[in-house]
Design a protein around this motif. Structure first.
Motif, mmCIF file in Angstrom:
data_model
loop_
_atom_site.group_PDB
_atom_site.id
_atom_site.type_symbol
_atom_site.label_atom_id
_atom_site.label_comp_id
_atom_site.label_asym_id
_atom_site.label_seq_id
_atom_site.Cartn_x
_atom_site.Cartn_y
_atom_site.Cartn_z
ATOM 1 N N ALA A 1 -9.078 -1.914 3.291
ATOM 2 C CA ALA A 1 -7.700 -1.510 3.004
ATOM 3 C C ALA A 1 -7.007 -1.060 4.281
ATOM 4 N N ASP A 2 -5.686 -1.205 4.301
ATOM 5 C CA ASP A 2 -4.851 -0.672 5.380
ATOM 6 C C ASP A 2 -4.238 0.662 4.988
ATOM 7 N N VAL A 3 -4.002 0.830 3.686
ATOM 8 C CA VAL A 3 -3.456 2.084 3.155
ATOM 9 C C VAL A 3 -4.272 2.469 1.930
ATOM 10 N N VAL A 4 -4.731 3.700 1.902
ATOM 11 C CA VAL A 4 -5.459 4.218 0.743
ATOM 12 C C VAL A 4 -4.669 5.395 0.180
ATOM 13 N N ILE A 5 -4.387 5.337 -1.114
ATOM 14 C CA ILE A 5 -3.639 6.402 -1.786
ATOM 15 C C ILE A 5 -4.614 7.266 -2.576
ATOM 16 N N GLY A 6 -4.601 8.559 -2.296
ATOM 17 C CA GLY A 6 -5.411 9.489 -3.076
ATOM 18 C C GLY A 6 -4.737 9.747 -4.400
ATOM 19 N N SER A 7 -5.308 9.252 -5.474
ATOM 20 C CA SER A 7 -4.656 9.311 -6.781
ATOM 21 C C SER A 7 -5.165 10.468 -7.627
ATOM 22 N N ARG A 8 -4.212 11.203 -8.191
ATOM 23 C CA ARG A 8 -4.543 12.285 -9.109
ATOM 24 C C ARG A 8 -4.910 11.770 -10.495
ATOM 25 N N PHE A 9 -4.591 10.507 -10.771
ATOM 26 C CA PHE A 9 -4.750 9.968 -12.119
ATOM 27 C C PHE A 9 -5.788 8.853 -12.199
ATOM 28 N N LEU A 10 -6.449 8.549 -11.110
ATOM 29 C CA LEU A 10 -7.543 7.582 -11.095
ATOM 30 C C LEU A 10 -8.833 8.369 -11.252
ATOM 31 N N ASP A 11 -9.492 8.226 -12.406
ATOM 32 C CA ASP A 11 -10.647 9.073 -12.688
ATOM 33 C C ASP A 11 -10.242 10.541 -12.564
ATOM 34 N N ALA B 1 -8.158 5.991 -4.181
ATOM 35 C CA ALA B 1 -9.377 6.785 -4.310
ATOM 36 C C ALA B 1 -9.042 8.034 -5.125
ATOM 37 N N PRO B 2 -9.901 8.430 -6.042
ATOM 38 C CA PRO B 2 -9.616 9.629 -6.845
ATOM 39 C C PRO B 2 -9.689 10.896 -5.999
ATOM 40 N N ILE B 3 -8.802 11.845 -6.269
ATOM 41 C CA ILE B 3 -8.785 13.113 -5.538
ATOM 42 C C ILE B 3 -8.629 14.279 -6.502
ATOM 43 N N ASN B 4 -8.945 15.459 -5.996
ATOM 44 C CA ASN B 4 -8.717 16.706 -6.725
ATOM 45 C C ASN B 4 -7.425 17.345 -6.227
ATOM 46 N N VAL B 5 -6.732 18.049 -7.109
ATOM 47 C CA VAL B 5 -5.531 18.778 -6.696
ATOM 48 C C VAL B 5 -5.554 20.179 -7.303
ATOM 49 N N SER B 6 -4.894 21.113 -6.606
ATOM 50 C CA SER B 6 -4.744 22.481 -7.097
ATOM 51 C C SER B 6 -3.310 22.907 -6.844
ATOM 52 N N THR C 1 -1.462 3.889 -9.224
ATOM 53 C CA THR C 1 -1.505 4.838 -10.338
ATOM 54 C C THR C 1 -0.835 6.158 -9.998
ATOM 55 N N ASP C 2 -0.496 6.365 -8.721
ATOM 56 C CA ASP C 2 0.092 7.646 -8.302
ATOM 57 C C ASP C 2 0.978 7.403 -7.080
ATOM 58 N N SER C 3 2.177 6.914 -7.317
ATOM 59 C CA SER C 3 3.064 6.519 -6.214
ATOM 60 C C SER C 3 3.558 7.703 -5.398
ATOM 61 N N GLN C 4 3.482 8.926 -5.932
ATOM 62 C CA GLN C 4 4.053 10.081 -5.256
ATOM 63 C C GLN C 4 3.017 10.929 -4.523
ATOM 64 N N SER C 5 1.780 10.493 -4.490
ATOM 65 C CA SER C 5 0.738 11.266 -3.815
ATOM 66 C C SER C 5 0.964 11.274 -2.308
ATOM 67 N N GLY C 6 0.859 12.458 -1.702
ATOM 68 C CA GLY C 6 0.995 12.576 -0.251
ATOM 69 C C GLY C 6 -0.334 12.535 0.483
ATOM 70 N N PHE C 7 -1.429 12.410 -0.255
ATOM 71 C CA PHE C 7 -2.776 12.342 0.331
ATOM 72 C C PHE C 7 -3.101 10.862 0.549
ATOM 73 N N ARG C 8 -3.006 10.393 1.815
ATOM 74 C CA ARG C 8 -3.134 8.957 2.088
ATOM 75 C C ARG C 8 -3.852 8.733 3.410
ATOM 76 N N ALA C 9 -4.507 7.581 3.505
ATOM 77 C CA ALA C 9 -5.165 7.172 4.743
ATOM 78 C C ALA C 9 -4.547 5.872 5.232
ATOM 79 N N PHE C 10 -4.524 5.698 6.564
ATOM 80 C CA PHE C 10 -3.859 4.545 7.167
ATOM 81 C C PHE C 10 -4.737 3.937 8.255
ATOM 82 N N SER C 11 -4.787 2.622 8.275
ATOM 83 C CA SER C 11 -5.493 1.906 9.339
ATOM 84 C C SER C 11 -4.613 1.865 10.582
#
Length: 323
Positions: free
Chosen positions: A123-133, A206-211, A162-172
């Protein structure tokens, strides 16, 4: 003389660690920023905090915690903060860049999972999703609002997440070079999907945790409306045929239907439905104007894109020649 074996061929030799740069945009996050930086440093090579014109001690605390701090001259918004962070990261030649928020919403322990698809070349961009798993307790109103924004963003950008507004992301490194942001306000994540689609970047989640430790810093209704406004603006600029021509076609067809009804009524009963005739004329003319506007803007956008591509190609060729 025996040949010296390649480093990677030496049995048991440790593999070089990837260079991971974290970017944390922060505005008035003095309460959390030091802890976020200290925890993030456990998983990355360097932390860059972009202080977006904070009026508290965000910058000083981030620096004391070991981050490299970039100070914006004033509060310029998240898009400009990310642009500043990306510029600094490019100078460090990273293998991967990860972005997360400075309010302790994101768990730095998820960084290895978020950056893994980039490091593996998937992947070139990975979005940390709150709603994936789904792993976290998310308020119901947030779920409804985020899913609504994600649906609209997916529909208009052509990229499904699944989570277009997540700010937790990785970039190549490729994504790091390709992405520049312009949206003011809170719509930068939605804007990113339009850029990803245009640049042909590979996307994963990728699934992530949020608080949610700090409550709501902004009115959620106002925030949602601001993001929707940004999406509408993006669609108008990026997809003028969808924004102008499709509604124009629908309006013109509706006008024609009303016009046919006026003609049939006139022929059958000799009665002119004046109001309907006026509405029919307005709908047909308005629809045609919208349709033509969409076609012209689409052609102009294509021309600008070709010019930009040619300029980028010329610059790349020139830089290659200078090496």
């Amino acid at each position: 003389m025996m040949p010296i074996p390649d480093y990677d061929q030496i049995q048991g030799a440790p593999k070089p660690q990837p260079r991971v740069i974290a970017i944390i945009p922060a505005y008035n996050e003095a309460r959390f920023i030091a802890g976020v930086v200290l925890e993030t440093k456990r998983y990355v090579s360097e932390v860059i905090v972009v202080d977006d014109g904070s009026t508290d001690r965000t910058a000083q605390l981030a620096q004391a915690a070991g981050a490299t701090v970039i100070r914006q001259p004033r509060n310029m918004g998240k898009a400009e903060a990310l642009n500043a962070g990306f510029r600094a990261a490019r100078e460090l030649n990273p293998d991967v860049v990860v972005c997360l928020d400075g309010d302790a919403q994101h768990d730095p322990a998820d960084i290895p999972d978020v950056i893994a698809p980039v490091l593996e070349g998937g992947a070139d961009v990975v979005i940390g999703s709150r709603f994936l798993d789904k792993r976290s307790d998310i308020p119901g109103w947030r779920i409804v609002g985020q899913h609504t924004l994600t649906f609209v963003t997916n529909l208009t950008s052509g990229i499904k997440t699944t989570d277009s507004q997540s700010g937790f992301r990785a970039f190549s490194p490729l994504a790091l070079r390709a992405l520049r942001f312009h949206t003011g306000g809170l719509g930068v994540e939605s804007e990113m999907q339009f850029h990803i689609q245009r640049a042909g970047l590979k996307v994963a989640e990728a699934p992530i945790n949020v608080s949610y430790l700090d409550g709501n810093k902004r009115n959620p209704v106002v925030q949602g409306l601001q993001i929707l406004d940004s999406i509408v603006s993006l669609v108008a600029r990026r997809r003028p045929l969808l924004f102008f021509s499709v509604p124009g076609l629908i309006l013109a067809v509706a006008g024609l239907v009303m016009g046919v009804d006026v003609v049939l009524t006139m022929n059958k009963f000799g009665i002119l439905k004046t109001g309907t005739a006026i509405l029919s004329s307005i709908a047909i003319i308005g629809g045609l104007m919208l349709g033509v506007t969409g076609v012209l803007l689409h052609a102009l956008a294509g021309f600008v894109e070709r010019v930009r591509s040619e300029v980028d190609s010329a610059i790349a060729t020139r830089l290659e020649a200078l090496k």
